[in-house]
Write a protein that holds these residues in place. Structure first.
Motif, PDB file in Angstrom:
ATOM      1  N   GLY A 132       0.782  -1.231   0.000  1.00  0.00           N
ATOM      2  CA  GLY A 132       0.000   0.000   0.000  1.00  0.00           C
ATOM      3  C   GLY A 132       0.811   1.276   0.000  1.00  0.00           C
ATOM      4  N   ARG A 133       2.076   1.191  -0.355  1.00  0.00           N
ATOM      5  CA  ARG A 133       2.917   2.388  -0.444  1.00  0.00           C
ATOM      6  C   ARG A 133       2.405   3.301  -1.556  1.00  0.00           C
ATOM      7  NH1 ARG A 133       7.507   4.072   2.692  1.00  0.00           N
ATOM      8  NH2 ARG A 133       8.393   5.866   1.612  1.00  0.00           N
ATOM      9  N   ASP A 134       2.234   4.590  -1.255  1.00  0.00           N
ATOM     10  CA  ASP A 134       1.781   5.562  -2.244  1.00  0.00           C
ATOM     11  C   ASP A 134       2.952   6.384  -2.769  1.00  0.00           C
ATOM     12  OD1 ASP A 134      -0.863   4.738  -1.844  1.00  0.00           O
ATOM     13  OD2 ASP A 134      -1.192   6.215  -0.248  1.00  0.00           O
ATOM     14  N   PHE A 135       2.717   7.017  -3.921  1.00  0.00           N
ATOM     15  CA  PHE A 135       3.752   7.822  -4.566  1.00  0.00           C
ATOM     16  C   PHE A 135       3.086   9.085  -5.100  1.00  0.00           C
ATOM     17  CE2 PHE A 135       6.481   9.233  -7.993  1.00  0.00           C
ATOM     18  CZ  PHE A 135       7.770   8.908  -7.592  1.00  0.00           C
ATOM     19  N   ILE A 136       3.623  10.254  -4.716  1.00  0.00           N
ATOM     20  CA  ILE A 136       3.088  11.535  -5.177  1.00  0.00           C
ATOM     21  C   ILE A 136       4.200  12.324  -5.851  1.00  0.00           C
ATOM     22  CG2 ILE A 136       2.036  13.734  -4.516  1.00  0.00           C
ATOM     23  CD1 ILE A 136       0.774  12.346  -2.134  1.00  0.00           C
ATOM     24  N   ASN A 137       3.942  12.753  -7.078  1.00  0.00           N
ATOM     25  CA  ASN A 137       4.879  13.610  -7.791  1.00  0.00           C
ATOM     26  C   ASN A 137       4.336  15.029  -7.831  1.00  0.00           C
ATOM     27  OD1 ASN A 137       6.942  14.606  -9.506  1.00  0.00           O
ATOM     28  ND2 ASN A 137       5.603  14.312 -11.271  1.00  0.00           N
ATOM     29  N   ALA A 192      -1.310  18.436  -9.760  1.00  0.00           N
ATOM     30  CA  ALA A 192      -1.480  19.612 -10.604  1.00  0.00           C
ATOM     31  C   ALA A 192      -0.178  20.397 -10.661  1.00  0.00           C
ATOM     32  CB  ALA A 192      -2.602  20.487 -10.059  1.00  0.00           C
ATOM     33  N   GLY A 193       0.244  20.750 -11.878  1.00  0.00           N
ATOM     34  CA  GLY A 193       1.495  21.481 -12.077  1.00  0.00           C
ATOM     35  C   GLY A 193       2.719  20.605 -12.218  1.00  0.00           C
ATOM     36  N   ALA A 194       2.575  19.298 -11.930  1.00  0.00           N
ATOM     37  CA  ALA A 194       3.701  18.366 -12.040  1.00  0.00           C
ATOM     38  C   ALA A 194       3.810  17.821 -13.462  1.00  0.00           C
ATOM     39  CB  ALA A 194       3.540  17.230 -11.047  1.00  0.00           C
ATOM     40  N   GLU A 195       4.986  17.263 -13.778  1.00  0.00           N
ATOM     41  CA  GLU A 195       5.237  16.705 -15.108  1.00  0.00           C
ATOM     42  C   GLU A 195       5.767  15.283 -14.975  1.00  0.00           C
ATOM     43  OE1 GLU A 195       7.802  19.234 -17.312  1.00  0.00           O
ATOM     44  OE2 GLU A 195       6.459  20.983 -17.215  1.00  0.00           O
ATOM     45  N   GLY A 250      -1.670  16.580 -13.432  1.00  0.00           N
ATOM     46  CA  GLY A 250      -0.643  17.388 -14.063  1.00  0.00           C
ATOM     47  C   GLY A 250      -0.540  17.092 -15.547  1.00  0.00           C
ATOM     48  N   THR A 251       0.703  17.046 -16.052  1.00  0.00           N
ATOM     49  CA  THR A 251       0.945  16.741 -17.463  1.00  0.00           C
ATOM     50  C   THR A 251       1.678  15.417 -17.562  1.00  0.00           C
ATOM     51  OG1 THR A 251       1.084  19.086 -18.061  1.00  0.00           O
ATOM     52  CG2 THR A 251       2.049  17.506 -19.597  1.00  0.00           C
ATOM     53  N   LEU A 252       1.081  14.500 -18.294  1.00  0.00           N
ATOM     54  CA  LEU A 252       1.663  13.181 -18.540  1.00  0.00           C
ATOM     55  C   LEU A 252       2.002  13.095 -20.025  1.00  0.00           C
ATOM     56  CD1 LEU A 252       2.333  10.262 -17.722  1.00  0.00           C
ATOM     57  CD2 LEU A 252      -0.087   9.707 -18.042  1.00  0.00           C
ATOM     58  N   ASN A 306      -7.206   1.599 -11.956  1.00  0.00           N
ATOM     59  CA  ASN A 306      -8.150   2.699 -12.114  1.00  0.00           C
ATOM     60  C   ASN A 306      -7.395   3.961 -12.507  1.00  0.00           C
ATOM     61  OD1 ASN A 306     -10.427   1.115 -11.090  1.00  0.00           O
ATOM     62  ND2 ASN A 306      -9.476   1.345  -9.072  1.00  0.00           N
ATOM     63  N   LEU A 307      -7.829   4.595 -13.586  1.00  0.00           N
ATOM     64  CA  LEU A 307      -7.210   5.821 -14.071  1.00  0.00           C
ATOM     65  C   LEU A 307      -8.199   6.968 -13.953  1.00  0.00           C
ATOM     66  CD1 LEU A 307      -5.108   7.557 -15.592  1.00  0.00           C
ATOM     67  CD2 LEU A 307      -6.060   6.641 -17.736  1.00  0.00           C
ATOM     68  N   THR A 308      -7.808   8.006 -13.214  1.00  0.00           N
ATOM     69  CA  THR A 308      -8.580   9.246 -13.139  1.00  0.00           C
ATOM     70  C   THR A 308      -7.712  10.361 -13.695  1.00  0.00           C
ATOM     71  OG1 THR A 308      -9.749   8.475 -11.161  1.00  0.00           O
ATOM     72  CG2 THR A 308      -9.848  10.824 -11.651  1.00  0.00           C
ATOM     73  N   HIS A 309      -8.129  10.913 -14.822  1.00  0.00           N
ATOM     74  CA  HIS A 309      -7.315  11.895 -15.543  1.00  0.00           C
ATOM     75  C   HIS A 309      -8.057  13.225 -15.607  1.00  0.00           C
ATOM     76  CE1 HIS A 309      -5.182  14.043 -18.609  1.00  0.00           C
ATOM     77  NE2 HIS A 309      -6.126  13.857 -19.505  1.00  0.00           N
ATOM     78  N   THR A 310      -7.506  14.231 -14.914  1.00  0.00           N
ATOM     79  CA  THR A 310      -8.095  15.569 -14.921  1.00  0.00           C
ATOM     80  C   THR A 310      -7.118  16.621 -15.442  1.00  0.00           C
ATOM     81  OG1 THR A 310      -7.440  15.900 -12.609  1.00  0.00           O
ATOM     82  CG2 THR A 310      -9.657  15.042 -13.013  1.00  0.00           C
ATOM     83  N   GLY A 311      -5.888  16.223 -15.721  1.00  0.00           N
ATOM     84  CA  GLY A 311      -4.878  17.154 -16.205  1.00  0.00           C
ATOM     85  C   GLY A 311      -4.766  17.115 -17.718  1.00  0.00           C
ATOM     86  N   THR A 312      -3.541  16.862 -18.209  1.00  0.00           N
ATOM     87  CA  THR A 312      -3.284  16.777 -19.650  1.00  0.00           C
ATOM     88  C   THR A 312      -2.441  15.553 -19.940  1.00  0.00           C
ATOM     89  OG1 THR A 312      -3.344  19.192 -19.919  1.00  0.00           O
ATOM     90  CG2 THR A 312      -2.249  17.929 -21.645  1.00  0.00           C
TER      91      THR A 312
END
Length: 245
Positions: free
Chosen positions: A94-99, A126-129, A156-158, A176-182
């Motif tokens: 259950g380790r999470d990763f945030i960029n 948001a704002g990450a690449e 963010g931007t992928l 599960n993919l939730t995409h709200t950026g670009t």
């Protein structure tokens, strides 16, 4: 506490308090973080990083091999960067990763969650690449256990920059993919795996000659112009719903 250098090549090392390091090299053994760790430069060559404390990288993470595990989060700070460039690296238990900064995956560098019954969140804030420059057939992130769940949240931007076929997700697990950026597909084909449950609320910009492939799994594509660009949308299975709400 304090700033310094720490190199671990074997055994188990536990940091008993909140810690700040300028350089951490982990090439073997296990490093346990009970509280929190802030590190400027983290070279993870092998071995295991374990929680329950969060680890924040403020400069660079060079992740060649090894495991991040435990009920905690690995955080790439705003202005920091991570490079995953060797092979499979693992988020377990259950380790999470945030960029919040910049992540680059090169060659065979793939992020895997393979613990049974565990839920892992990978977030591109948001704002990450986040850039995928992977070899043909490789996957950005994916579960690899039938009862493992991996949630990818892109605010963010992928960017997919390689000319090959690359995947999000894998059929062995729940993705599960939730995409709200670009999402920017600059070259090649980006394919969502057959078992992907996806909601694409942000634009997926398909450059000329590129393809977004949806072979299965429920997909909802939202927005008035969800697929800008001149690329191709390919649907070969599952249910795809277009919504302008």
């Amino acid at each position: 506490p304090g700033e310094g250098l720490l190199s671990i090549s074997g055994g188990t090392v536990t940091l008993s308090d909140d810690a700040t390091l300028s350089l951490l090299t982990l090439s073997g053994g296990t490093l346990v973080i009970p509280k929190s760790l802030s590190v400027e430069t983290f070279a993870h060559q092998n071995g295991t990083l374990s929680g329950p404390g969060d680890v924040t990288v403020t400069g660079t993470l060079d992740w060649d091999n090894g495991v991040h595990t435990g009920d905690a989060t690995t955080i790439i700070a705003d202005g920091a960067s991570a490079l995953i460039n060797h092979g499979h690296v693992y988020l377990r238990a259950g380790r999470d990763f945030i960029n919040n900064g910049t992540v680059t995956q090169v060659g065979n560098g793939q992020l895997v969650a393979d613990t049974a019954d565990a839920i892992t969140d990978v977030t591109n804030a948001a704002g990450a690449e986040w850039t995928m420059d992977l070899h043909n057939g490789n996957r950005m992130v994916y579960p690899n256990n039938p009862t493992a769940t991996l949630n990818l949240r892109n605010a963010g931007t992928l960017t997919k920059s390689s000319a090959d076929l690359n995947y999000l997700g894998y059929s062995n697990g729940i993705f599960n993919l939730t995409h709200t950026g670009t999402i920017e597909v600059e070259r090649g084909t980006l394919r969502l795996s057959e078992n992907t449950n996806s909601v694409l609320s942000g634009p997926v910009d398909l450059a000329a000659g590129t393809t977004l492939s949806l072979p299965g799994g429920p997909t909802t594509i939202e927005g008035e112009t969800p697929l800008p660009g001149e690329g191709l949308l390919s649907i070969s299975g599952g249910t795809v719903t277009l919504s302008d709400d």
